[in-house]
Design an enzyme around this catalytic site. Structure first.
Site, PDB file in Angstrom:
ATOM      1  N   THR A  82     -26.277 -24.246  -4.353  1.00  0.00           N
ATOM      2  CA  THR A  82     -24.886 -23.121  -4.089  1.00  0.00           C
ATOM      3  C   THR A  82     -25.246 -22.391  -3.321  1.00  0.00           C
ATOM      4  OG1 THR A  82     -24.599 -24.281  -6.560  1.00  0.00           O
ATOM      5  CG2 THR A  82     -24.084 -21.663  -5.677  1.00  0.00           C
ATOM      6  N   THR A  97     -29.500 -25.594  -8.548  1.00  0.00           N
ATOM      7  CA  THR A  97     -30.044 -25.322  -9.398  1.00  0.00           C
ATOM      8  C   THR A  97     -29.411 -26.157 -11.093  1.00  0.00           C
ATOM      9  OG1 THR A  97     -27.506 -24.335 -10.383  1.00  0.00           O
ATOM     10  CG2 THR A  97     -28.806 -22.853  -9.221  1.00  0.00           C
ATOM     11  N   ASP A  98     -28.966 -27.545 -10.253  1.00  0.00           N
ATOM     12  CA  ASP A  98     -28.444 -28.732 -11.022  1.00  0.00           C
ATOM     13  C   ASP A  98     -29.995 -29.361 -11.199  1.00  0.00           C
ATOM     14  OD1 ASP A  98     -25.324 -28.535 -11.784  1.00  0.00           O
ATOM     15  OD2 ASP A  98     -25.624 -30.208 -10.315  1.00  0.00           O
ATOM     16  N   SER A 143     -27.927 -30.334  -5.749  1.00  0.00           N
ATOM     17  CA  SER A 143     -29.174 -31.075  -6.100  1.00  0.00           C
ATOM     18  C   SER A 143     -28.373 -32.104  -7.490  1.00  0.00           C
ATOM     19  CB  SER A 143     -29.438 -29.788  -6.799  1.00  0.00           C
ATOM     20  OG  SER A 143     -29.580 -29.429  -7.726  1.00  0.00           O
TER      21      SER A 143
END
Length: 331
Positions: free
Chosen positions: A12, A86-87, A53
């Site tokens: 992101t 962040t995933d 990610s």
């Protein structure tokens, strides 16, 4: 002047509007341009990849691991920042931490709001990560995660908010440092096992799956993972690590075939523990499952993956997994 290398992987923090949603497409230099660079730090950017990610693979994580080791071969580098989606940040950060044997900090960061969002969190997070990577006080702390003014150890830190700015925390622990008024305030040093060696290049990668227990669950999906060739399976159990006698039997059969089985829980905080029988953790441990302490599913899978990549043979892999998760050897 300290030198920090930023390795850009996407996420992101590097995402722009694509017409129907956001996707990572910005280069590391564009991301760096949004942040204030702390005084006394010079920055060099390495563009490794630019992906959301959720699409990352083990091969991508290995490429990142090897890039970090190549960068740290330069004694003039004081630390590394990895910008990451962040995933799956918690998985990549822990994967690198398991193999990190250098005192210099490697600090992961990212954002919950895209690159060009007004009031986005990426610039502050990147500034704090640069500050942490260049901090002498954080040498020897392993791989870290800088987010929303806090610095977390990679081990145990997971994404706890889907959208809010304070996206990361260790539900069973505390941050190792805070960033306040341009300074890193260190609270403690995380405990870490001895680093794993770098996996050999070019080898086939092991399949490691995750299966969650729930009401009405049977061993069907667990057995399907075994049939698909999984060399490791993470059982995401209920409570302190509980399932059913039928699942215990499936675990025992899988372990007899040389499959590494790790036991974690779907509960947000606290350790798995041998308390209950009749399919509980007492029986699962007796069947050969390795309890993973406070590691949750994604990081438990990374521990299994690390053991499978760096040890040969069932006994050696099981011993390696126990060491990585801090579980004593079976009696």
């Amino acid at each position: 002047m300290g030198q920090v290398v930023v390795i850009s992987t996407g996420g992101t923090i590097a995402s722009r509007w694509q017409g129907s949603g956001f996707a990572a497409d910005a280069r590391g230099g564009d991301v760096l341009a949004t942040a204030a660079v702390p005084e006394g730090i010079s920055v060099r950017v390495v563009d490794l990849m630019s992906v959301n990610s959720a699409r990352l693979t083990t091969r991508d994580q290995l490429a990142l691991l090897r890039t970090v080791h190549e960068v740290l071969a330069d004694p003039g580098v004081d630390g590394i920042v990895v910008t990451h989606g962040t995933d799956t940040l918690e998985e990549s950060a822990f994967f690198l931490d398991l193999h990190h044997d250098d005192p210099r900090p490697v600090v992961f960061t990212g954002a919950q709001l895209p690159l060009e969002a007004e009031g986005g969190d990426g610039p502050r997070n990147l500034h704090d990560a640069l500050l942490a990577a260049g901090s002498a006080e954080l040498r020897g702390h392993g791989v870290l995660v800088a987010f929303d003014g806090r610095i977390h150890a990679a081990r145990g830190t997971i994404k706890v908010q889907t959208l809010a700015a304070d996206a990361f925390a260790d539900p069973s622990g505390s941050p190792v440092a805070d960033v306040k008024d341009g300074r890193v305030l260190v609270h403690g040093r995380p405990e870490r096992p001895a680093a794993l060696p770098l996996p050999a290049a070019g080898e086939d990668l092991p399949r490691v799956d995750m299966v969650m227990h729930h009401c009405d669950a049977d061993p069907l999906l667990f057995n399907a993972a075994v049939a698909a060739g999984a060399q490791g399976i993470v059982l995401v159990a209920t409570g302190a690590g509980n399932a059913t006698p039928e699942v215990v039997a499936a675990v025992e059969a899988a372990v007899a075939r040389g499959v590494l089985v790790a036991l974690t829980t779907r509960v947000p905080a606290g350790p798995v523990a041998e308390i209950y029988t009749q399919g509980g953790a007492v029986d699962l441990a007796a069947a050969g499952a390795v309890l993973t302490g406070t590691l949750r599913a994604g990081q438990a899978r990374i521990a299994v993956l690390g053991a499978a990549l760096t040890a040969a043979g069932t006994d050696a892999r099981t011993d390696a997994l126990r060491r990585l998760v801090g579980t004593p050897a079976a009696a």
